[in-house]
Design an enzyme around this catalytic site. Sequence first.
Site, PDB file in Angstrom:
ATOM      1  N   ASP A 225     -12.141   1.609   3.950  1.00  0.00           N
ATOM      2  CA  ASP A 225     -12.458   0.201   3.697  1.00  0.00           C
ATOM      3  C   ASP A 225     -13.965  -0.068   3.792  1.00  0.00           C
ATOM      4  O   ASP A 225     -14.388  -1.232   3.775  1.00  0.00           O
ATOM      5  CB  ASP A 225     -11.687  -0.698   4.669  1.00  0.00           C
ATOM      6  CG  ASP A 225     -11.132  -1.942   3.986  1.00  0.00           C
ATOM      7  OD1 ASP A 225     -11.462  -2.178   2.806  1.00  0.00           O
ATOM      8  OD2 ASP A 225     -10.379  -2.668   4.632  1.00  0.00           O
TER       9      ASP A 225
ATOM     10  N   LYS B  38       0.820  -1.199   0.000  1.00  0.00           N
ATOM     11  CA  LYS B  38       0.000   0.000   0.000  1.00  0.00           C
ATOM     12  C   LYS B  38       0.862   1.260   0.000  1.00  0.00           C
ATOM     13  O   LYS B  38       0.586   2.207  -0.728  1.00  0.00           O
ATOM     14  CB  LYS B  38      -0.896  -0.036   1.237  1.00  0.00           C
ATOM     15  CG  LYS B  38      -1.832   1.115   1.354  1.00  0.00           C
ATOM     16  CD  LYS B  38      -2.116   1.414   2.790  1.00  0.00           C
ATOM     17  CE  LYS B  38      -0.922   1.867   3.560  1.00  0.00           C
ATOM     18  NZ  LYS B  38      -0.400   3.179   3.262  1.00  0.00           N
TER      19      LYS B  38
ATOM     20  N   GLN C 242      -6.258  -1.757  10.091  1.00  0.00           N
ATOM     21  CA  GLN C 242      -5.870  -3.118   9.692  1.00  0.00           C
ATOM     22  C   GLN C 242      -6.510  -4.138  10.624  1.00  0.00           C
ATOM     23  O   GLN C 242      -6.354  -4.061  11.839  1.00  0.00           O
ATOM     24  CB  GLN C 242      -4.352  -3.264   9.791  1.00  0.00           C
ATOM     25  CG  GLN C 242      -3.577  -2.568   8.715  1.00  0.00           C
ATOM     26  CD  GLN C 242      -3.543  -3.370   7.442  1.00  0.00           C
ATOM     27  OE1 GLN C 242      -3.751  -2.847   6.375  1.00  0.00           O
ATOM     28  NE2 GLN C 242      -3.306  -4.652   7.536  1.00  0.00           N
TER      29      GLN C 242
HETATM   30  N1  LIG Z   1      -9.186  -3.437   7.133  1.00  0.00           N
HETATM   31  C1  LIG Z   1      -8.479  -4.327   6.435  1.00  0.00           C
HETATM   32  N2  LIG Z   1      -8.674  -4.429   5.110  1.00  0.00           N
HETATM   33  C2  LIG Z   1      -7.963  -5.330   4.364  1.00  0.00           C
HETATM   34  O1  LIG Z   1      -8.165  -5.423   3.136  1.00  0.00           O
HETATM   35  C3  LIG Z   1      -6.988  -6.155   5.013  1.00  0.00           C
HETATM   36  C4  LIG Z   1      -6.824  -6.003   6.398  1.00  0.00           C
HETATM   37  N3  LIG Z   1      -7.587  -5.108   7.079  1.00  0.00           N
HETATM   38  N4  LIG Z   1      -5.933  -6.764   7.062  1.00  0.00           N
HETATM   39  C5  LIG Z   1      -5.041  -7.674   6.360  1.00  0.00           C
HETATM   40  C6  LIG Z   1      -5.646  -8.218   5.092  1.00  0.00           C
HETATM   41  C7  LIG Z   1      -4.649  -8.791   4.110  1.00  0.00           C
HETATM   42  N5  LIG Z   1      -4.713  -7.942   2.961  1.00  0.00           N
HETATM   43  C8  LIG Z   1      -3.873  -8.010   1.842  1.00  0.00           C
HETATM   44  C9  LIG Z   1      -4.079  -7.202   0.736  1.00  0.00           C
HETATM   45  C10 LIG Z   1      -3.218  -7.238  -0.349  1.00  0.00           C
HETATM   46  C11 LIG Z   1      -2.140  -8.088  -0.360  1.00  0.00           C
HETATM   47  C12 LIG Z   1      -1.249  -8.111  -1.535  1.00  0.00           C
HETATM   48  O2  LIG Z   1      -1.034  -7.125  -2.194  1.00  0.00           O
HETATM   49  N6  LIG Z   1      -0.701  -9.288  -1.884  1.00  0.00           N
HETATM   50  C13 LIG Z   1       0.166  -9.498  -3.025  1.00  0.00           C
HETATM   51  C14 LIG Z   1       1.486 -10.135  -2.661  1.00  0.00           C
HETATM   52  C15 LIG Z   1       2.108  -9.758  -1.366  1.00  0.00           C
HETATM   53  C16 LIG Z   1       3.478 -10.396  -1.133  1.00  0.00           C
HETATM   54  O3  LIG Z   1       4.087 -10.891  -2.075  1.00  0.00           O
HETATM   55  O4  LIG Z   1       3.884 -10.386   0.018  1.00  0.00           O
HETATM   56  C17 LIG Z   1      -0.518 -10.430  -4.017  1.00  0.00           C
HETATM   57  O5  LIG Z   1      -1.452 -11.151  -3.603  1.00  0.00           O
HETATM   58  O6  LIG Z   1      -0.098 -10.464  -5.165  1.00  0.00           O
HETATM   59  C18 LIG Z   1      -1.914  -8.905   0.740  1.00  0.00           C
HETATM   60  C19 LIG Z   1      -2.784  -8.870   1.824  1.00  0.00           C
HETATM   61  C20 LIG Z   1      -5.632  -6.961   3.170  1.00  0.00           C
HETATM   62  N7  LIG Z   1      -6.219  -7.072   4.334  1.00  0.00           N
END
Ligand SMILES: Nc1nc(=O)c2c([nH]1)NC[C@@H]1CN(c3ccc(C(=O)N[C@@H](CCC(=O)O)C(=O)O)cc3)C=[N+]21
Length: 294
Positions: free
Chosen positions: A120, A53, A97
């Site tokens: 969110d 982010k 988060q």
């Molecule tokens: N209020 C709230 N809203 C959320 O949306 C929220 C949260 N809390 N808490 C945690 C989880 C987890 N989450 C992710 C989002 C994007 C990737 C992301 O960008 N992942 C990449 C790879 C990341 C890497 O390689 O480490 C992908 O899937 O390609 C990961 C994890 C949003 N969350």
Amino acid sequence: MAKIIDGKALAKKMQKAIADEVAQLQAKYGRPPGLAVLMVGDNPASAAYVKNKETACHKAGITSFGKHLPASATQAELEQIIDELNKDDRVDGILIQLPLPDHLDSVALLNRLDPDKDADGLHPNNLGRLVRGEEGLRSCTPAGVMELLAEANIEIAGKNAVVIGRSILVGKPLALMLLEENATVTIAHSRTKALAEVTRKADILIAAIGRPEFVTADMVKPDAVVIDVGINRVTDDLGKSRLVGDVDYDSIVAIASHITPVPGGVGPMTVTMLLHNTVWSYRRKFAEGGSRNQ
Ligand SMILES: Nc1nc(=O)c2c([nH]1)NC[C@@H]1CN(c3ccc(C(=O)N[C@@H](CCC(=O)O)C(=O)O)cc3)C=[N+]21
Ligand SMILES: NC(=O)C1=CN([C@@H]2O[C@H](COP(=O)(O)OP(=O)(O)OC[C@H]3O[C@@H](n4cnc5c(N)ncnc54)[C@H](OP(=O)(O)O)[C@@H]3O)[C@@H](O)[C@H]2O)C=CC1
């Protein structure tokens, strides 16, 4: 072989468009949009999200205000930070988060957010608007899934959509968004009986469970569209850590019509929709003629 829906590519395209829009808006309004992320403790999934982010904000010209507190942070401390961010005119979006450590009351904290800065879409005002089909801030992950379906030209109206998972963050809002697009929606969860029979009826199957490779090929109808929301960090036989989804990708890619990979599927779209929501709040603030915080 399934077509792979490339979330990374769509995210890149949309983030470029957001960056261009931000450059124009900043010239017009004199300050960049701002996003604050409140993170408590060290959840690894959250840490990956925060990192992606921050990079995406930087590239898009959005100022990011990180608030990282130790797991021992108190409810009162968080309430005070939220109050300050609500008042801060540089901040257009606030994200808490999840999950928060058990001693904290996350519902009370979400309720305390200024609904106009609720990046969110988890404040009751915004969830209520979604239920009623009104315009408002919508949860980033489900909104990102809808963008992926649209980009892949998936027809939704009249289709059987099955969402596994009923969290406030993902499963429930996603079910409502699919319903809004006229799918026949089933929400499955840990108490669902004969889950495989339910999921085999899905034309569109979405897994938001939090269990590595839980959805196996026998649970999927041939030619279904399979969207994998899960992000699970696992350690493989060689002791190496990697990310896997809630879907057993290797077996399902052979039978589905479309599939999203992990990484590179829904995750990058969550980040993109967070930027989108922040810019939406920012625009609305100026379009309303002045800040309600003054
Ligand atoms: N209020 C709230 N809203 C959320 O949306 C929220 C949260 N809390 N808490 C945690 C989880 C987890 N989450 C992710 C989002 C994007 C990737 C992301 O960008 N992942 C990449 C790879 C990341 C890497 O390689 O480490 C992908 O899937 O390609 C990961 C994890 C949003 N969350
Ligand atoms: N790609 C992204 O951008 C994002 C990914 N995630 C990931 O998505 C996944 C889900 O997240 P989230 O919704 O927050 O998780 P939650 O833990 O809040 O919810 C999980 C849901 O899955 C259901 N469930 C658990 N076990 C089973 C089972 N054996 N059979 C059927 N249903 C089951 C639970 O049912 P019950 O309600 O009955 O307990 C619950 O509704 C996680 O892997 C998370 O890391 C999350 C946010 C963003």
